[in-house]
Design a protein around this motif. Structure first.
Motif, PDB file in Angstrom:
ATOM      1  N   GLY A   1       0.786  -1.224   0.000  1.00  0.00           N
ATOM      2  CA  GLY A   1       0.000   0.000   0.000  1.00  0.00           C
ATOM      3  C   GLY A   1       0.820   1.278   0.000  1.00  0.00           C
ATOM      4  N   GLU A   2       2.134   1.171   0.099  1.00  0.00           N
ATOM      5  CA  GLU A   2       2.995   2.361   0.083  1.00  0.00           C
ATOM      6  C   GLU A   2       3.111   2.871  -1.344  1.00  0.00           C
ATOM      7  N   PRO A   3       2.997   4.173  -1.556  1.00  0.00           N
ATOM      8  CA  PRO A   3       3.129   4.712  -2.920  1.00  0.00           C
ATOM      9  C   PRO A   3       4.501   4.361  -3.515  1.00  0.00           C
ATOM     10  N   HIS A   4       4.527   4.115  -4.818  1.00  0.00           N
ATOM     11  CA  HIS A   4       5.781   3.715  -5.468  1.00  0.00           C
ATOM     12  C   HIS A   4       6.848   4.794  -5.405  1.00  0.00           C
ATOM     13  N   TRP A   5       6.465   6.044  -5.206  1.00  0.00           N
ATOM     14  CA  TRP A   5       7.428   7.141  -5.169  1.00  0.00           C
ATOM     15  C   TRP A   5       7.979   7.395  -3.774  1.00  0.00           C
ATOM     16  N   LYS A   6       7.405   6.798  -2.745  1.00  0.00           N
ATOM     17  CA  LYS A   6       7.796   7.100  -1.369  1.00  0.00           C
ATOM     18  C   LYS A   6       9.280   6.834  -1.080  1.00  0.00           C
ATOM     19  N   PRO A   7       9.892   5.759  -1.576  1.00  0.00           N
ATOM     20  CA  PRO A   7      11.320   5.557  -1.308  1.00  0.00           C
ATOM     21  C   PRO A   7      12.199   6.694  -1.827  1.00  0.00           C
ATOM     22  N   SER A   8      11.713   7.446  -2.805  1.00  0.00           N
ATOM     23  CA  SER A   8      12.502   8.553  -3.357  1.00  0.00           C
ATOM     24  C   SER A   8      12.734   9.655  -2.334  1.00  0.00           C
ATOM     25  N   LEU A   9      11.883   9.750  -1.324  1.00  0.00           N
ATOM     26  CA  LEU A   9      12.034  10.792  -0.313  1.00  0.00           C
ATOM     27  C   LEU A   9      13.346  10.637   0.451  1.00  0.00           C
TER      28      LEU A   9
ATOM     29  N   PRO B   1      21.375  22.206  -4.473  1.00  0.00           N
ATOM     30  CA  PRO B   1      20.416  23.218  -3.994  1.00  0.00           C
ATOM     31  C   PRO B   1      19.436  23.675  -5.076  1.00  0.00           C
ATOM     32  N   ARG B   2      19.891  23.863  -6.307  1.00  0.00           N
ATOM     33  CA  ARG B   2      19.004  24.321  -7.381  1.00  0.00           C
ATOM     34  C   ARG B   2      18.024  23.227  -7.783  1.00  0.00           C
ATOM     35  N   GLU B   3      18.480  21.985  -7.796  1.00  0.00           N
ATOM     36  CA  GLU B   3      17.578  20.873  -8.092  1.00  0.00           C
ATOM     37  C   GLU B   3      16.523  20.750  -6.992  1.00  0.00           C
ATOM     38  N   ARG B   4      16.913  21.005  -5.753  1.00  0.00           N
ATOM     39  CA  ARG B   4      15.949  20.947  -4.644  1.00  0.00           C
ATOM     40  C   ARG B   4      14.897  22.042  -4.808  1.00  0.00           C
ATOM     41  N   GLU B   5      15.307  23.240  -5.222  1.00  0.00           N
ATOM     42  CA  GLU B   5      14.335  24.317  -5.485  1.00  0.00           C
ATOM     43  C   GLU B   5      13.349  23.872  -6.557  1.00  0.00           C
ATOM     44  N   THR B   6      13.872  23.284  -7.620  1.00  0.00           N
ATOM     45  CA  THR B   6      13.028  22.808  -8.720  1.00  0.00           C
ATOM     46  C   THR B   6      12.085  21.721  -8.210  1.00  0.00           C
ATOM     47  N   PHE B   7      12.624  20.801  -7.424  1.00  0.00           N
ATOM     48  CA  PHE B   7      11.823  19.720  -6.840  1.00  0.00           C
ATOM     49  C   PHE B   7      10.662  20.288  -6.026  1.00  0.00           C
ATOM     50  N   LEU B   8      10.926  21.294  -5.207  1.00  0.00           N
ATOM     51  CA  LEU B   8       9.860  21.889  -4.393  1.00  0.00           C
ATOM     52  C   LEU B   8       8.825  22.619  -5.246  1.00  0.00           C
ATOM     53  N   LEU B   9       9.255  23.205  -6.359  1.00  0.00           N
ATOM     54  CA  LEU B   9       8.294  23.869  -7.243  1.00  0.00           C
ATOM     55  C   LEU B   9       7.376  22.855  -7.919  1.00  0.00           C
ATOM     56  N   LEU B  10       7.848  21.637  -8.110  1.00  0.00           N
ATOM     57  CA  LEU B  10       6.995  20.609  -8.697  1.00  0.00           C
ATOM     58  C   LEU B  10       5.757  20.368  -7.840  1.00  0.00           C
ATOM     59  N   ALA B  11       5.885  20.539  -6.536  1.00  0.00           N
ATOM     60  CA  ALA B  11       4.747  20.340  -5.629  1.00  0.00           C
ATOM     61  C   ALA B  11       3.613  21.304  -5.918  1.00  0.00           C
ATOM     62  N   GLU B  12       3.939  22.433  -6.513  1.00  0.00           N
ATOM     63  CA  GLU B  12       2.917  23.431  -6.822  1.00  0.00           C
ATOM     64  C   GLU B  12       2.243  23.179  -8.163  1.00  0.00           C
TER      65      GLU B  12
ATOM     66  N   VAL C   1      14.610  19.215 -13.932  1.00  0.00           N
ATOM     67  CA  VAL C   1      13.563  18.219 -13.682  1.00  0.00           C
ATOM     68  C   VAL C   1      14.083  16.829 -14.049  1.00  0.00           C
ATOM     69  N   ALA C   2      14.776  16.717 -15.158  1.00  0.00           N
ATOM     70  CA  ALA C   2      15.349  15.424 -15.556  1.00  0.00           C
ATOM     71  C   ALA C   2      16.364  14.928 -14.530  1.00  0.00           C
ATOM     72  N   ALA C   3      17.188  15.832 -14.018  1.00  0.00           N
ATOM     73  CA  ALA C   3      18.175  15.452 -13.012  1.00  0.00           C
ATOM     74  C   ALA C   3      17.486  15.016 -11.719  1.00  0.00           C
ATOM     75  N   VAL C   4      16.446  15.730 -11.325  1.00  0.00           N
ATOM     76  CA  VAL C   4      15.689  15.376 -10.120  1.00  0.00           C
ATOM     77  C   VAL C   4      15.109  13.975 -10.282  1.00  0.00           C
ATOM     78  N   MET C   5      14.469  13.725 -11.404  1.00  0.00           N
ATOM     79  CA  MET C   5      13.852  12.424 -11.637  1.00  0.00           C
ATOM     80  C   MET C   5      14.887  11.304 -11.647  1.00  0.00           C
ATOM     81  N   ALA C   6      16.043  11.565 -12.251  1.00  0.00           N
ATOM     82  CA  ALA C   6      17.096  10.549 -12.296  1.00  0.00           C
ATOM     83  C   ALA C   6      17.663  10.283 -10.903  1.00  0.00           C
ATOM     84  N   LYS C   7      17.987  11.336 -10.176  1.00  0.00           N
ATOM     85  CA  LYS C   7      18.586  11.175  -8.846  1.00  0.00           C
ATOM     86  C   LYS C   7      17.632  10.557  -7.833  1.00  0.00           C
ATOM     87  N   LEU C   8      16.347  10.851  -7.976  1.00  0.00           N
ATOM     88  CA  LEU C   8      15.364  10.291  -7.058  1.00  0.00           C
ATOM     89  C   LEU C   8      14.818   8.956  -7.556  1.00  0.00           C
TER      90      LEU C   8
END
Length: 105
Positions: A16-24, A32-43, A65-72
């Protein structure tokens, strides 16, 4: 992929755990810039809107966004948005700028 072209099973997760949860647990891999981008995705912002907020080009946003997706280790923008929203709610409530901080007032 295995040698036979079949997908390899991913890391085990709780039922029942979402497939994306381990990425956290991998957010620390982000710059730092990728983290800013990651947080903007939430919006739920478009690349164009994120580019305006970050004062960069859309091409740069796409790269972040591509780097965030790859790293996570995420396979879709939707999964990245869901992970970002959960991360923002858990770690930024009341302290981060944007819609998340104001939605819990």
């Amino acid at each position: 992929m295995s040698d036979f072209g079949t997908p390899m099973p991913g890391p085990a997760r709780a039922a029942g755990e979402p497939h994306w949860k381990p990425s956290l647990g991998r957010v620390g891999r982000l710059t730092p810039r990728e983290r800013e981008t990651f947080l903007l995705l939430a919006e739920g912002l478009s690349n164009e809107s994120m580019a305006r907020r970050l004062y960069v080009t859309e091409r740069t946003v796409r790269a972040h966004v591509a780097a965030v997706m790859a790293k996570l280790e995420l396979d879709s923008r939707l999964a990245a948005c869901l992970a970002s929203y959960a991360f923002a709610l858990h770690s930024c409530t009341g302290r981060c700028p944007g819609m998340l901080a104001t939605s819990h007032s």
